[in-house]
Scaffold this motif. Structure first.
Motif, PDB file in Angstrom:
ATOM      1  N   THR A  31     -36.072  -3.814  90.746  1.00 37.61           N
ATOM      2  CA  THR A  31     -35.067  -2.732  90.082  1.00 37.61           C
ATOM      3  C   THR A  31     -34.643  -1.919  91.489  1.00 37.61           C
ATOM      4  OG1 THR A  31     -36.562  -2.702  88.509  1.00 37.61           O
ATOM      5  CG2 THR A  31     -35.010  -0.732  88.668  1.00 37.61           C
ATOM      6  N   GLN A  32     -35.180  -1.403  92.134  1.00 39.43           N
ATOM      7  CA  GLN A  32     -34.811  -0.600  93.191  1.00 39.43           C
ATOM      8  C   GLN A  32     -33.788  -1.253  94.224  1.00 39.43           C
ATOM      9  OE1 GLN A  32     -38.544   1.106  94.688  1.00 39.43           O
ATOM     10  NE2 GLN A  32     -38.231   2.703  93.194  1.00 39.43           N
ATOM     11  N   THR A  33     -34.080  -2.442  94.495  1.00 42.30           N
ATOM     12  CA  THR A  33     -33.363  -3.254  95.433  1.00 42.30           C
ATOM     13  C   THR A  33     -32.013  -3.708  94.827  1.00 42.30           C
ATOM     14  OG1 THR A  33     -35.280  -4.020  96.520  1.00 42.30           O
ATOM     15  CG2 THR A  33     -32.996  -4.980  96.996  1.00 42.30           C
ATOM     16  N   LYS A  42     -29.278  -0.933  94.267  1.00 41.73           N
ATOM     17  CA  LYS A  42     -28.184  -0.759  95.407  1.00 41.73           C
ATOM     18  C   LYS A  42     -27.189  -1.910  95.584  1.00 41.73           C
ATOM     19  CE  LYS A  42     -31.981   1.404  98.031  1.00 41.73           C
ATOM     20  NZ  LYS A  42     -32.603   1.257  99.277  1.00 41.73           N
ATOM     21  N   ASN A  98     -32.583   0.392  86.211  1.00 37.75           N
ATOM     22  CA  ASN A  98     -33.588   1.208  86.186  1.00 37.75           C
ATOM     23  C   ASN A  98     -34.891   0.595  85.751  1.00 37.75           C
ATOM     24  OD1 ASN A  98     -32.231   4.216  87.195  1.00 37.75           O
ATOM     25  ND2 ASN A  98     -30.947   3.413  85.674  1.00 37.75           N
ATOM     26  N   GLY A 116     -31.694   2.865  90.165  1.00 36.04           N
ATOM     27  CA  GLY A 116     -32.777   2.753  91.157  1.00 36.04           C
ATOM     28  C   GLY A 116     -33.720   3.689  90.832  1.00 36.04           C
ATOM     29  N   SER A 117     -33.932   4.299  89.459  1.00 40.28           N
ATOM     30  CA  SER A 117     -35.160   5.134  89.258  1.00 40.28           C
ATOM     31  C   SER A 117     -36.251   4.288  88.700  1.00 40.28           C
ATOM     32  CB  SER A 117     -34.746   6.260  88.256  1.00 40.28           C
ATOM     33  OG  SER A 117     -34.407   5.591  86.911  1.00 40.28           O
ATOM     34  N   ALA A 118     -37.580   4.823  88.717  1.00 44.03           N
ATOM     35  CA  ALA A 118     -38.701   4.323  88.166  1.00 44.03           C
ATOM     36  C   ALA A 118     -39.358   5.583  87.523  1.00 44.03           C
ATOM     37  CB  ALA A 118     -39.606   3.805  89.209  1.00 44.03           C
TER      38      ALA A 118
END
Length: 241
Positions: free
Chosen positions: A161-163, A166, A176, A231-233
Motif C-alpha cells: 500500500t505505502q509503495t 507513491k 490506503n 499511503g496511510s495505515a
C-alpha cells in the motif's frame, strides 16, 4: 455515479462496507465480488437492485480479476473505488505448519491484493481518479502467536500500500490500508464466551468493533475530501496498539 468494487462481498465486513456506501451515497453503484458463497450478497442486491450487483471474482486469479474489472467498466464506464477486503486464516505454529497453509494464506491475503491493484490501476490512471483501500489487519503490526502466515501477508499488504501510493499519487489515485482489530463478524464466531471475555479485557474500549465502524473509515478514504490522504495505515482497534 461512483462505481465501487468490494472483494469478499459475501462476508460480514464486505457486506457492511457495501451497505454503508449504498446508504450514505445515493450516487454509489456497488459491485460485490463473490466466488462460491453468495446468499448474503444476493440479499443486499435484493435491497438495492438498481445500485448493487454481483460480479464473479476469484481473487487469486489474474484472469478472474481482468474479467471482473472488464465487466464493471463495460456496464458503468468507470471504476472509482476498489476495496480489497477478501482474506482467510489458517492459523498454526510455524514449526508444524503445512506448506499449503502458508502458501494459501499468502495467496489469498497478499497475492490477491497485488492482482487487484494491478487490474484497476490502468483504468484509474486513464480517468485520473481512483481510490484503493486495502483491508489489512492489526496482526500486521501486532502479530499474535500462530499467525506467521497471516501476519506476514498483512504486513506485506501495508508495505504494498505505502509503495503503490507513491507510484500513483500524481495520477490522482490514493492508496490506503486499514488495520482492523477485533471486529464482530463471522471471523469471531468460533470464539466461546470465555475467550471473548479475555479478548475484550485486552481492549481499552472493552468491546469488539463493528463492521459499520470499519465501513465508515473506508467511506472517508474513498471520498473526494480525502484526496490528500495516501499511503496511510489506519488502525481500527479500540486502542489495543
Amino acid at each position: 455515479m461512483r462505481s465501487i468494487l468490494i472483494t469478499g462481498g459475501n462476508g460480514g465486513l464486505g457486506l457492511g462496507i457495501g451497505r454503508y456506501f449504498l446508504e450514505k451515497d445515493p450516487e454509489a453503484k456497488v459491485w460485490l465480488g463473490v466466488r462460491a458463497n453468495r446468499t448474503n450478497a444476493e440479499a443486499l442486491v435484493g435491497e438495492f437492485p438498481d445500485r448493487c450487483q454481483l460480479v464473479e471474482l476469484e481473487v487469486t486469479s489474474k484472469e478472474s480479476w481482468e474479467a471482473a474489472v472488464a465487466t464493471v467498466l463495460e456496464v458503468d464506464g468507470r471504476l472509482d473505488v476498489l476495496v480489497n477486503n477478501a482474506g482467510m486464516h489458517r492459523d498454526g505454529l510455524l514449526a508444524t505448519m503445512e506448506d499449503d497453509a502458508w502458501s494459501s494464506v499468502i495467496s489469498a491475503n497478499l497475492d490477491a491484493v497485488f492482482l487487484g491493484c494491478r487490474a484497476v490501476i490502468r483504468p484509474m490512471m486513464g480517468q485520473r481518479f481512483g481510490r484503493i483501500v486495502n483491508i489489512a489487519s492489526l496482526s500486521a503490526v501486532l502479530p499474535p502467536l500462530g499467525q506467521t502466515n497471516y501476519a506476514a501477508a498483512k504486513a506485506g499488504v501495508v508495505a504494498l500500500t505505502q509503495t503503490l501510493a507513491k507510484e500513483v499519487a500524481r495520477a490522482g489515485i490514493t492508496v490506503n490500508a486499514l488495520l482492523p482489530g477485533y471486529i464482530q463478524t463471522e471471523a469471531l464466531s468460533h470464539m466461546d464466551e470465555e475467550a471473548a471475555k479475555r479478548a475484550k479485557a485486552g481492549i481499552p474500549m472493552r468491546r469488539f468493533g463493528t463492521p459499520t465502524e470499519v465501513a465508515s473509515a473506508v467511506f472517508f478514504l474513498a471520498c473526494q475530501d480525502a484526496a490528500y490522504v495516501t499511503g496511510s495505515a489506519l488502525k481500527i482497534d479500540g486502542g489495543i496498539f
